[in-house]
Design a protein around this motif. Structure first.
Motif, PDB file in Angstrom:
ATOM      1  N   GLY A 181       0.790  -1.275   0.098  1.00  0.00           N
ATOM      2  CA  GLY A 181      -0.014  -0.010   0.110  1.00  0.00           C
ATOM      3  C   GLY A 181       0.828   1.200  -0.035  1.00  0.00           C
ATOM      4  O   GLY A 181       2.106   1.080  -0.403  1.00  0.00           O
ATOM      5  N   TYR A 182       0.230   2.456   0.293  1.00  0.00           N
ATOM      6  CA  TYR A 182       0.904   3.623   0.364  1.00  0.00           C
ATOM      7  C   TYR A 182       1.060   4.289   1.731  1.00  0.00           C
ATOM      8  O   TYR A 182       0.256   5.262   1.968  1.00  0.00           O
ATOM      9  N   LEU A 183       1.763   3.600   2.501  1.00  0.00           N
ATOM     10  CA  LEU A 183       1.826   4.203   3.821  1.00  0.00           C
ATOM     11  C   LEU A 183       2.978   5.500   4.032  1.00  0.00           C
ATOM     12  O   LEU A 183       4.211   4.810   3.462  1.00  0.00           O
ATOM     13  N   PRO A 184       2.790   6.209   4.586  1.00  0.00           N
ATOM     14  CA  PRO A 184       3.895   7.165   4.859  1.00  0.00           C
ATOM     15  C   PRO A 184       4.893   6.398   5.961  1.00  0.00           C
ATOM     16  O   PRO A 184       4.833   5.775   6.777  1.00  0.00           O
ATOM     17  N   GLN A 185       6.279   6.811   5.615  1.00  0.00           N
ATOM     18  CA  GLN A 185       7.205   6.051   6.192  1.00  0.00           C
ATOM     19  C   GLN A 185       7.422   6.355   7.800  1.00  0.00           C
ATOM     20  O   GLN A 185       7.577   5.476   8.568  1.00  0.00           O
ATOM     21  N   THR A 186       7.092   7.414   8.057  1.00  0.00           N
ATOM     22  CA  THR A 186       6.643   7.920   9.534  1.00  0.00           C
ATOM     23  C   THR A 186       5.615   6.926  10.242  1.00  0.00           C
ATOM     24  O   THR A 186       6.019   6.638  11.345  1.00  0.00           O
ATOM     25  N   VAL A 187       4.698   6.638   9.405  1.00  0.00           N
ATOM     26  CA  VAL A 187       3.726   5.677   9.998  1.00  0.00           C
ATOM     27  C   VAL A 187       4.289   4.044  10.326  1.00  0.00           C
ATOM     28  O   VAL A 187       4.137   3.651  11.282  1.00  0.00           O
ATOM     29  N   VAL A 188       4.887   3.769   9.345  1.00  0.00           N
ATOM     30  CA  VAL A 188       5.601   2.517   9.365  1.00  0.00           C
ATOM     31  C   VAL A 188       6.479   2.425  10.426  1.00  0.00           C
ATOM     32  O   VAL A 188       6.676   1.490  11.213  1.00  0.00           O
ATOM     33  N   ASP A 189       7.455   3.691  10.570  1.00  0.00           N
ATOM     34  CA  ASP A 189       8.743   3.599  11.449  1.00  0.00           C
ATOM     35  C   ASP A 189       8.034   3.625  12.904  1.00  0.00           C
ATOM     36  O   ASP A 189       8.688   3.402  13.952  1.00  0.00           O
ATOM     37  N   SER A 190       6.930   4.195  13.041  1.00  0.00           N
ATOM     38  CA  SER A 190       6.155   4.387  14.830  1.00  0.00           C
ATOM     39  C   SER A 190       5.210   2.969  14.876  1.00  0.00           C
ATOM     40  O   SER A 190       5.276   2.561  16.033  1.00  0.00           O
ATOM     41  N   PHE A 191       5.030   2.452  13.810  1.00  0.00           N
ATOM     42  CA  PHE A 191       3.871   1.130  14.048  1.00  0.00           C
ATOM     43  C   PHE A 191       4.628  -0.104  14.786  1.00  0.00           C
ATOM     44  O   PHE A 191       4.360  -0.432  15.702  1.00  0.00           O
ATOM     45  N   PHE A 192       5.907  -0.437  13.954  1.00  0.00           N
ATOM     46  CA  PHE A 192       6.499  -1.566  14.275  1.00  0.00           C
ATOM     47  C   PHE A 192       7.165  -1.688  15.763  1.00  0.00           C
ATOM     48  O   PHE A 192       6.841  -2.687  16.481  1.00  0.00           O
ATOM     49  N   PRO A 193       7.706  -0.667  16.158  1.00  0.00           N
ATOM     50  CA  PRO A 193       8.346  -0.719  17.515  1.00  0.00           C
ATOM     51  C   PRO A 193       7.192  -0.845  18.569  1.00  0.00           C
ATOM     52  O   PRO A 193       7.207  -1.719  19.549  1.00  0.00           O
ATOM     53  N   SER A 194       6.135  -0.030  18.333  1.00  0.00           N
ATOM     54  CA  SER A 194       5.081  -0.122  19.278  1.00  0.00           C
ATOM     55  C   SER A 194       4.424  -1.379  19.189  1.00  0.00           C
ATOM     56  O   SER A 194       3.709  -2.145  20.354  1.00  0.00           O
ATOM     57  N   SER A 195       4.151  -1.914  18.142  1.00  0.00           N
ATOM     58  CA  SER A 195       3.462  -3.284  17.732  1.00  0.00           C
ATOM     59  C   SER A 195       4.366  -4.376  18.221  1.00  0.00           C
ATOM     60  O   SER A 195       3.660  -5.482  19.100  1.00  0.00           O
ATOM     61  N   ILE A 196       5.836  -4.356  18.367  1.00  0.00           N
ATOM     62  CA  ILE A 196       6.343  -5.494  18.828  1.00  0.00           C
ATOM     63  C   ILE A 196       6.410  -5.342  20.345  1.00  0.00           C
ATOM     64  O   ILE A 196       6.457  -6.548  21.089  1.00  0.00           O
ATOM     65  N   SER A 197       6.194  -4.358  21.223  1.00  0.00           N
ATOM     66  CA  SER A 197       6.328  -3.952  22.441  1.00  0.00           C
ATOM     67  C   SER A 197       4.948  -4.488  22.820  1.00  0.00           C
ATOM     68  O   SER A 197       4.863  -5.328  23.883  1.00  0.00           O
ATOM     69  N   GLY A 198       3.715  -4.204  22.090  1.00  0.00           N
ATOM     70  CA  GLY A 198       2.503  -4.777  22.435  1.00  0.00           C
ATOM     71  C   GLY A 198       2.447  -6.245  22.403  1.00  0.00           C
ATOM     72  O   GLY A 198       1.631  -6.868  23.220  1.00  0.00           O
ATOM     73  N   PHE A 199       3.133  -6.723  21.359  1.00  0.00           N
ATOM     74  CA  PHE A 199       3.092  -8.394  21.155  1.00  0.00           C
ATOM     75  C   PHE A 199       3.811  -8.805  22.390  1.00  0.00           C
ATOM     76  O   PHE A 199       3.252 -10.133  22.929  1.00  0.00           O
ATOM     77  N   TYR A 200       4.783  -8.477  22.945  1.00  0.00           N
ATOM     78  CA  TYR A 200       5.901  -9.045  24.120  1.00  0.00           C
ATOM     79  C   TYR A 200       4.659  -8.934  25.366  1.00  0.00           C
ATOM     80  O   TYR A 200       4.579  -9.841  26.206  1.00  0.00           O
ATOM     81  N   SER A 201       3.949  -7.548  25.413  1.00  0.00           N
ATOM     82  CA  SER A 201       3.302  -7.518  26.614  1.00  0.00           C
ATOM     83  C   SER A 201       2.000  -8.293  26.702  1.00  0.00           C
ATOM     84  O   SER A 201       1.668  -9.010  27.573  1.00  0.00           O
ATOM     85  N   ASN A 202       1.319  -8.631  25.485  1.00  0.00           N
ATOM     86  CA  ASN A 202       0.200  -9.461  25.484  1.00  0.00           C
ATOM     87  C   ASN A 202       0.763 -10.906  25.615  1.00  0.00           C
ATOM     88  O   ASN A 202      -0.139 -11.847  26.002  1.00  0.00           O
ATOM     89  N   LEU A 203       1.831 -11.215  25.051  1.00  0.00           N
ATOM     90  CA  LEU A 203       2.331 -12.702  25.076  1.00  0.00           C
ATOM     91  C   LEU A 203       2.501 -13.186  26.468  1.00  0.00           C
ATOM     92  O   LEU A 203       2.056 -14.045  27.070  1.00  0.00           O
ATOM     93  N   THR A 204       3.174 -12.108  27.302  1.00  0.00           N
ATOM     94  CA  THR A 204       3.508 -12.267  28.791  1.00  0.00           C
ATOM     95  C   THR A 204       2.368 -12.637  29.567  1.00  0.00           C
ATOM     96  O   THR A 204       2.088 -13.518  30.158  1.00  0.00           O
ATOM     97  N   LYS A 205       0.847 -11.841  29.129  1.00  0.00           N
ATOM     98  CA  LYS A 205      -0.260 -12.051  29.732  1.00  0.00           C
ATOM     99  C   LYS A 205      -0.645 -13.498  29.414  1.00  0.00           C
ATOM    100  O   LYS A 205      -1.074 -14.131  30.210  1.00  0.00           O
ATOM    101  N   ALA A 206      -0.547 -13.870  28.098  1.00  0.00           N
ATOM    102  CA  ALA A 206      -1.180 -15.006  27.522  1.00  0.00           C
ATOM    103  C   ALA A 206      -0.458 -16.209  28.268  1.00  0.00           C
ATOM    104  O   ALA A 206      -1.106 -17.206  28.687  1.00  0.00           O
ATOM    105  N   VAL A 207       0.870 -16.297  28.585  1.00  0.00           N
ATOM    106  CA  VAL A 207       1.733 -17.106  29.116  1.00  0.00           C
ATOM    107  C   VAL A 207       1.332 -17.478  30.456  1.00  0.00           C
ATOM    108  O   VAL A 207       0.777 -18.381  31.267  1.00  0.00           O
ATOM    109  N   LYS A 208       1.086 -16.132  31.206  1.00  0.00           N
ATOM    110  CA  LYS A 208       0.614 -16.370  32.600  1.00  0.00           C
ATOM    111  C   LYS A 208      -0.838 -17.021  32.600  1.00  0.00           C
ATOM    112  O   LYS A 208      -0.802 -17.650  33.702  1.00  0.00           O
ATOM    113  N   ALA A 209      -1.646 -16.721  31.689  1.00  0.00           N
ATOM    114  CA  ALA A 209      -2.898 -17.316  31.706  1.00  0.00           C
ATOM    115  C   ALA A 209      -3.041 -18.730  31.679  1.00  0.00           C
ATOM    116  O   ALA A 209      -3.621 -19.538  32.104  1.00  0.00           O
ATOM    117  N   LEU A 210      -1.930 -19.253  30.569  1.00  0.00           N
ATOM    118  CA  LEU A 210      -1.544 -20.387  30.324  1.00  0.00           C
ATOM    119  C   LEU A 210      -1.347 -21.209  31.560  1.00  0.00           C
ATOM    120  O   LEU A 210      -2.050 -22.579  31.858  1.00  0.00           O
TER     121      LEU A 210
END
Length: 212
Positions: A181-210
């Motif tokens: 698609g046609y995403l501004p580079q600034t959007v891409v550059d801020s999306f990934f770091p926040s998405s990865i930290s969200g991934f770890y945070s949600n995964l930590t909760k999922a592991v604890k729940a398991l």
């Protein structure tokens, strides 16, 4: 058609191991209590290769249970970036072609995406469990008008045992994704770091729940 797919999967897994062994050139871009995120220029496409590194409060098998890329797995339940995950074709016991769809993200600036990847699951001799993926084309998955087709380059997760700590796992993740698609580079550059930290945070909760 299985052969090129199997080979691509093996190459993606080998690439992940190389990234793991190669400590140079990373620039830190985000750090939380759960993960340190860094990046360096991708050699696969014009974007960035991101690395997440964190210790999770669960055994490697618990963490693997939460992240393994299988149909009907737990990942669609806790990972806010995975809406649906389906296996299109199994190429072998450990390699399959999969389609992942993602919901709109980043206040809807990023519309829903679809990714078609060949995915491999392996266990290394040191006990590390890994899943690796890279983009592939498949006749059963032509691009669809209601999704933007994105492309993953060699990416995945390594669940690494922590010596002397059976209830902890070092999770090393690598992401390098062309969102298309046609995403501004600034959007891409801020999306990934926040998405990865969200991934770890949600995964930590999922592991604890398991474990609960």
């Amino acid at each position: 058609p299985a052969m090129p797919g199997l080979q691509r999967a093996e190459e993606a897994a080998e690439q992940l191991r190389r990234y793991r062994r190669d400590p140079g050139g990373w620039s830190g871009c985000r750090s939380t209590g759960e993960v340190a995120v860094s990046w360096r220029p991708s050699q696969e496409f014009g974007g960035k290769l991101y690395r997440g590194d964190g210790i999770l409060p669960g055994s490697p098998s618990d963490v693997w249970e939460c992240i393994k890329p299988v149909a009907g797995g737990l990942r669609t339940k806790w990972d806010q970036n995975v809406k649906d995950f389906e296996v299109i074709e199994a190429l072998s016991a450990s390699v399959s072609v999969c389609r992942t769809t993602t919901p709109s993200a980043f206040m809807r600036i990023i519309s829903p995406r679809e990714f078609v990847d060949v995915v491999v699951m392996k266990q290394d001799e040191d006990g590390t469990m890994l899943s690796a993926a890279t983009n592939v084309e498949h006749p059963l998955c032509p691009p669809r008008s209601d999704f933007v087709r994105g492309f993953n380059y060699p990416c995945g997760c390594l669940c690494i045992p922590v010596p002397g700590e059976p209830d902890k796992t070092q999770l090393l993740t690598f992401f390098q994704t062309d969102l298309g698609g046609y995403l501004p580079q600034t959007v891409v550059d801020s999306f990934f770091p926040s998405s990865i930290s969200g991934f770890y945070s949600n995964l930590t909760k999922a592991v604890k729940a398991l474990k609960a």
